[in-house]
Design an enzyme around this catalytic site. Sequence first.
Site, PDB file in Angstrom:
ATOM      1  N   ASP A   8      49.795  18.531  12.597  1.00 29.44           N
ATOM      2  CA  ASP A   8      49.390  17.533  13.573  1.00 29.44           C
ATOM      3  C   ASP A   8      50.419  16.407  13.476  1.00 29.44           C
ATOM      4  OD1 ASP A   8      47.677  16.101  15.413  1.00 29.44           O
ATOM      5  OD2 ASP A   8      47.055  14.892  13.698  1.00 29.44           O
ATOM      6  N   ASP A  10      50.097  12.537  14.672  1.00 27.83           N
ATOM      7  CA  ASP A  10      49.592  11.219  14.296  1.00 27.83           C
ATOM      8  C   ASP A  10      48.699  11.311  13.066  1.00 27.83           C
ATOM      9  OD1 ASP A  10      50.900  10.113  16.513  1.00 27.83           O
ATOM     10  OD2 ASP A  10      49.174  10.459  17.815  1.00 27.83           O
TER      11      ASP A  10
END
Length: 175
Positions: A8, A10
Amino acid sequence: MNKAVFLDRDGVINEVKTKRVKFVNRPEDLYILDGVPEAIKKLNKAGYEVFVVTNQGGVGLGYMTEEQLDEIHEHMAKELAKQGAHLTEIMACTHAPHENCYCRKPNPQMLLDLIEDYDIDIMKSYMIGDRDPDIEAGNAAGIKSLMVTDTTPEAYKSFENLSEATDWILEDEKA
């Protein structure tokens, strides 16, 4: 077949919702977390394809354009490359959260597309995220899913950061 680590963005690669930055809507808002380039470099050296799979609903909500998102991702890839870390591909769902699209995590479609495109062995691959939708997407794709910065019972294991998760992956690979 290839092995991979899906990240991922952020909260795993860069800061989000900190004193410095709330959301990353411009390249200058992107602050790479400590240890991330070194962790990705270790994965590269160990033969892993490293992908970024990220929900970027800010595009669908009108906070930024797809061109601005591309600029952010180009900046991120260049900053990581300066330190010897290579990303194989960055894939983003740009739909707004309420659109219920097929590609937005927790749906696994981004992962499944990359698995198919790059001939990835899911038994030798990992998803690393910082929120439940990341873990749910990895689990739905049949990949060991690891949580950083938080814990959830759905995660295979939880770690403080990407560096710790990477070290564990490299040990798990030997088992």
